[in-house]
Design an enzyme around this catalytic site. Structure first.
Site, PDB file in Angstrom:
ATOM      1  N   LYS A 107     -39.909 -99.396  48.967  1.00  0.00           N
ATOM      2  CA  LYS A 107     -39.669 -97.996  49.337  1.00  0.00           C
ATOM      3  C   LYS A 107     -39.370 -97.236  48.064  1.00  0.00           C
ATOM      4  O   LYS A 107     -38.909 -97.807  47.077  1.00  0.00           O
ATOM      5  CB  LYS A 107     -38.478 -97.877  50.292  1.00  0.00           C
ATOM      6  CG  LYS A 107     -38.586 -96.700  51.224  1.00  0.00           C
ATOM      7  CD  LYS A 107     -39.534 -97.000  52.360  1.00  0.00           C
ATOM      8  CE  LYS A 107     -39.682 -95.854  53.324  1.00  0.00           C
ATOM      9  NZ  LYS A 107     -40.415 -96.294  54.532  1.00  0.00           N
TER      10      LYS A 107
HETATM   11  P1  NAD Z   1     -41.762 -85.981  58.300  1.00  0.00           P
HETATM   12  O1  NAD Z   1     -41.176 -85.471  57.042  1.00  0.00           O
HETATM   13  O2  NAD Z   1     -43.193 -85.769  58.586  1.00  0.00           O
HETATM   14  O3  NAD Z   1     -40.915 -85.414  59.543  1.00  0.00           O
HETATM   15  C1  NAD Z   1     -39.525 -85.538  59.647  1.00  0.00           C
HETATM   16  C2  NAD Z   1     -39.081 -84.650  60.789  1.00  0.00           C
HETATM   17  O4  NAD Z   1     -37.684 -84.832  61.011  1.00  0.00           O
HETATM   18  C3  NAD Z   1     -39.290 -83.146  60.529  1.00  0.00           C
HETATM   19  O5  NAD Z   1     -39.717 -82.525  61.710  1.00  0.00           O
HETATM   20  C4  NAD Z   1     -37.888 -82.690  60.155  1.00  0.00           C
HETATM   21  O6  NAD Z   1     -37.692 -81.315  60.422  1.00  0.00           O
HETATM   22  C5  NAD Z   1     -37.075 -83.543  61.090  1.00  0.00           C
HETATM   23  N1  NAD Z   1     -35.667 -83.614  60.754  1.00  0.00           N
HETATM   24  C6  NAD Z   1     -35.093 -83.724  59.533  1.00  0.00           C
HETATM   25  N2  NAD Z   1     -33.765 -83.685  59.665  1.00  0.00           N
HETATM   26  C7  NAD Z   1     -33.507 -83.551  60.987  1.00  0.00           C
HETATM   27  C8  NAD Z   1     -32.317 -83.450  61.747  1.00  0.00           C
HETATM   28  N3  NAD Z   1     -31.121 -83.478  61.166  1.00  0.00           N
HETATM   29  N4  NAD Z   1     -32.436 -83.319  63.089  1.00  0.00           N
HETATM   30  C9  NAD Z   1     -33.628 -83.291  63.701  1.00  0.00           C
HETATM   31  N5  NAD Z   1     -34.784 -83.388  63.025  1.00  0.00           N
HETATM   32  C10 NAD Z   1     -34.717 -83.503  61.685  1.00  0.00           C
HETATM   33  O7  NAD Z   1     -41.390 -87.552  58.337  1.00  0.00           O
HETATM   34  P2  NAD Z   1     -42.112 -88.704  59.153  1.00  0.00           P
HETATM   35  O8  NAD Z   1     -43.108 -89.330  58.276  1.00  0.00           O
HETATM   36  O9  NAD Z   1     -42.466 -88.215  60.512  1.00  0.00           O
HETATM   37  O10 NAD Z   1     -40.899 -89.759  59.251  1.00  0.00           O
HETATM   38  C11 NAD Z   1     -39.906 -89.660  60.239  1.00  0.00           C
HETATM   39  C12 NAD Z   1     -39.208 -91.002  60.358  1.00  0.00           C
HETATM   40  O11 NAD Z   1     -40.175 -92.002  60.687  1.00  0.00           O
HETATM   41  C13 NAD Z   1     -38.513 -91.496  59.093  1.00  0.00           C
HETATM   42  O12 NAD Z   1     -37.388 -92.274  59.475  1.00  0.00           O
HETATM   43  C14 NAD Z   1     -39.555 -92.414  58.475  1.00  0.00           C
HETATM   44  O13 NAD Z   1     -38.963 -93.389  57.620  1.00  0.00           O
HETATM   45  C15 NAD Z   1     -40.115 -93.050  59.731  1.00  0.00           C
HETATM   46  N6  NAD Z   1     -41.457 -93.633  59.580  1.00  0.00           N
HETATM   47  C16 NAD Z   1     -42.521 -92.880  59.169  1.00  0.00           C
HETATM   48  C17 NAD Z   1     -43.779 -93.449  59.090  1.00  0.00           C
HETATM   49  C18 NAD Z   1     -45.002 -92.655  58.714  1.00  0.00           C
HETATM   50  O14 NAD Z   1     -46.114 -93.202  58.808  1.00  0.00           O
HETATM   51  N7  NAD Z   1     -44.889 -91.398  58.355  1.00  0.00           N
HETATM   52  C19 NAD Z   1     -43.956 -94.801  59.395  1.00  0.00           C
HETATM   53  C20 NAD Z   1     -42.859 -95.548  59.817  1.00  0.00           C
HETATM   54  C21 NAD Z   1     -41.619 -94.939  59.908  1.00  0.00           C
END
Ligand code: NAD
Length: 419
Positions: A107
Site C-alpha cells: 500500500k
Molecule cells: P474514493 O476516493 O473513490 O471514494 C471515497 C468515498 O468516501 C468518497 O465518496 C468520499 O466522499 C467518501 N468519504 C470520505 N470520508 C467520508 C466520511 N467521513 N463519511 C462518509 N463518506 C466519506 O475511494 P474508493 O476507491 O471508493 O475507496 C473506498 C474504500 O474502499 C477505501 O477503504 C478503500 O481502501 C476501499 N477499497 C477500494 C478499492 C478500489 O478498487 N478502489 C478496492 C478495495 C478496497
C-alpha cells in the site's frame, strides 16, 4: 519496537493476533508473518499554483514478497501515515492469498487532501511521488493501483512517469488505468460489482427478496457508487448514501445513475437535492437489508455495531469495523451476515490482477470474460470462507483471514528462511 503505530496499525495487529491464536502459530513465527518486509518514506516537493513550494510526505509499504510481487493501492488523504499504510498492506496480503493471487500485499499514499489542490498540482504531486518510488517498484517487484483519493487519471500519470524514465511504455507498472492506456474493461466497476455480487449471494441464502429489499451505502466514490448501481439493478432500493459532504435519504429509493452523473460533474453528492438531506451520523444504523460501508476505516465501533439494523453487512471499505465491534458482531451472527472486507472488496484486486496479466501478454479480454472470471474467483473464496466458518465454528472474518494467513505461512515454510 517498530516504526509503525496508530489505531489502524493496532487494529491489523490485533486481528492478526486473533488468527495466530486460532491457528496456534508459534510466537517466534508471528513477527515474520506480520511485520512488513520494506517501507519507504519520501518527500514530494511541488510548485503550488501561487508560485510557492509545498512538500508532501509519501509512503509505500511492501508487506511480503513470498508469493510474487507486491500489489496495492495508493491513497491520497490527509490522514495517511506509515502505520495506516502498513495496516492496509498487511490486509492486502491476506486478501490476495485468500483469493489465490500470486502477490504479496502493498500500500502507499501521500498525506494530502486532493480536494484542496488544483488539477495541475495533483498531476505534479502524483508524478513526483511516482518518480521518488522508481527505485522501489517495478512490474515484477511492486505494482500500484488506485485507492481513496486517487483514480484512473492518477494511475495514467504514474504509468507515464515510470515509462518516461524507462524510455519505453510500461503499462504493467500500475493497474486501474484508463482503458485507453492499457487498462482493462471492467476494472472501474470491479470492486463495487464484487461487493454487490457477494451481497446477492447472501440475500439468496437468506431468502431475501431483492425486489423488496433496501440498501444503504456509506461513501459514494468508486466502490460505493458502483455497488449502489449494481444493487439497484438487482432490484433493491438504495434508500440512503453519504459522502464527506453529507448524506441523502429517500424512502422510495435514490436515483443512482443521476447521482453518479451529479458526483462526476460536481465532485460530491452536495447539491443533488436539498429535500433529501439526512444526518450522516445515522446512516450506518438505518434499518435496511444490505449495509455497505465504502468510505474509510473504523467507522463501525462496538456502539454502532450494537445499533446496526441490517441483515447483510458487506464491507466495501478496508477495515471499517473495529475489533471491539467484531466481538459484538460475532454475537449477532444469527441476525447479521458479515461479508468481511478482505473478501467483500477483493473484486478490485482480482481485476487488477487480470489487468496486469493482460498488460504483460498484450492480449486483452472482453468485459464479459473479466466479470465472469471475477465472480468465479469471488464465489470460490466465499464458499471456502463459509465452509471453514461452519466447520470450525468461527466468525466469518476469522475464517477468511485464517485462509489467507495460512497460505502465506505455508509458502514461507516451503521456501524456507534465507540464508
Ligand atoms: P474514493 O476516493 O473513490 O471514494 C471515497 C468515498 O468516501 C468518497 O465518496 C468520499 O466522499 C467518501 N468519504 C470520505 N470520508 C467520508 C466520511 N467521513 N463519511 C462518509 N463518506 C466519506 O475511494 P474508493 O476507491 O471508493 O475507496 C473506498 C474504500 O474502499 C477505501 O477503504 C478503500 O481502501 C476501499 N477499497 C477500494 C478499492 C478500489 O478498487 N478502489 C478496492 C478495495 C478496497
Amino acid at each position: 519496537m517498530t516504526v509503525y503505530s496508530g489505531p489502524v496499525f493496532d487494529m491489523a495487529v490485533n486481528q492478526f493476533g486473533v488468527i495466530a491464536n486460532y491457528l496456534s502459530i508459534p510466537m517466534d513465527e508471528r513477527d515474520r508473518l506480520l511485520l512488513p518486509k520494506r517501507a519507504v518514506t519520501v518527500s514530494c516537493p511541488i510548485h503550488r499554483d501561487d508560485g510557492s513550494v509545498a512538500v508532501y510526505e509519501g509512503y509505500r509499504v511492501q508487506h511480503h514478497l513470498t508469493l510474487g510481487p507486491t500489489k496495492g493501492g495508493t491513497r491520497f488523504a490527509p490522514s495517511v501515515d506509515i502505520g495506516e499504510v502498513a495496516a492496509l498492506a498487511i490486509w492486502m496480503s491476506w486478501k490476495c492469498a485468500l483469493v489465490g493471487l500470486p502477490y504479496g500485499g502493498a500500500k502507499g499514499g501521500i498525506r494530502i487532501d486532493p480536494t484542496k489542490i488544483s488539477r495541475r498540482e495533483l498531476e505534479a504531486v502524483s508524478r513526483r511521488y511516482m518518480q521518488e518510488m522508481i527505485p522501489f517498484v517495478g512490474p515484477h517487484v511492486d505494482v500500484m493501483a488506485p485507492d481513496m483519493g486517487t483514480n484512473e487519471q492518477v494511475m495514467a500519470w504514474f504509468m507515464d512517469t515510470y515509462s518516461m524514465y524507462q524510455g519505453r511504455t510500461v503499462t504493467e507498472i500500475v493497474t486501474g488505468k484508463p482503458v485507453t492506456s492499457g487498462g482493462t474493461l471492467g476494472r472501474r466497476e470491479a470492486t463495487g460489482r464484487g461487493v454487490a455480487h457477494l451481497a446477492k449471494r447472501v440475500m439468496n441464502e437468506l431468502s431475501i427478496n431483492m425486489n423488496q429489499a433496501t440498501a444503504v451505502i456509506q461513501g459514494f466514490g468508486n466502490v460505493g457508487s458502483y455497488a449502489a448501481l449494481e444493487l439497484q439493478q438487482f432490484g433493491l432500493k438504495v434508500i440512503a448514501v453519504s459522502d464527506h459532504t453529507g448524506a441523502l435519504y429517500n424512502e422510495a429509493g435514490l436515483d443512482i445513475p443521476a447521482l453518479m452523473k451529479h458526483t462526476s460533474e460536481h465532485g460530491s453528492i452536495a447539491g443533488f437535492s436539498s429535500q433529501m438531506q439526512f444526518d450522516p451520523e445515522q446512516i450506518l444504523t438505518l434499518k435496511c437489508d444490505v449495509l455497505v460501508p465504502a468510505a474509510m476505516e473504523r467507522v463501525i465501533d462496538a456502539e454502532v455495531a450494537e445499533k446496526l439494523q441490517c441483515r447483510v453487512l458487506a464491507e466495501g471499505a478496508n477495515g471499517p469495523t473495529t475489533p471491539d465491534a467484531d466481538l459484538v458482531l460475532e454475537k449477532r451472527q444469527k441476525d447479521i451476515f458479515l461479508i468481511p472486507d478482505i473478501l467483500c472488496n477483493s473484486g478490485g484486486v482480482v481485476v487488477s490482477y487480470f489487468e496486469w496479466v493482460q498488460d504483460l501478454q498484450q492480449l486483452f479480454w472482453e468485459e464479459e470474460e473479466v466479470t465472469r472470471r471475477e465472480y468465479q474467483i469471488l464465489d470460490r473464496a466465499f464458499d471456502q470462507m463459509v465452509v471453514r466458518s461452519r466447520k470450525d465454528k468461527v466468525f466469518h472474518r476469522t475464517a477468511a483471514m485464517a485462509i489467507g494467513v495460512e497460505k502465506v505461512r505455508n509458502a514461507k515454510a516451503t521456501r524456507g528462511l534465507f540464508p
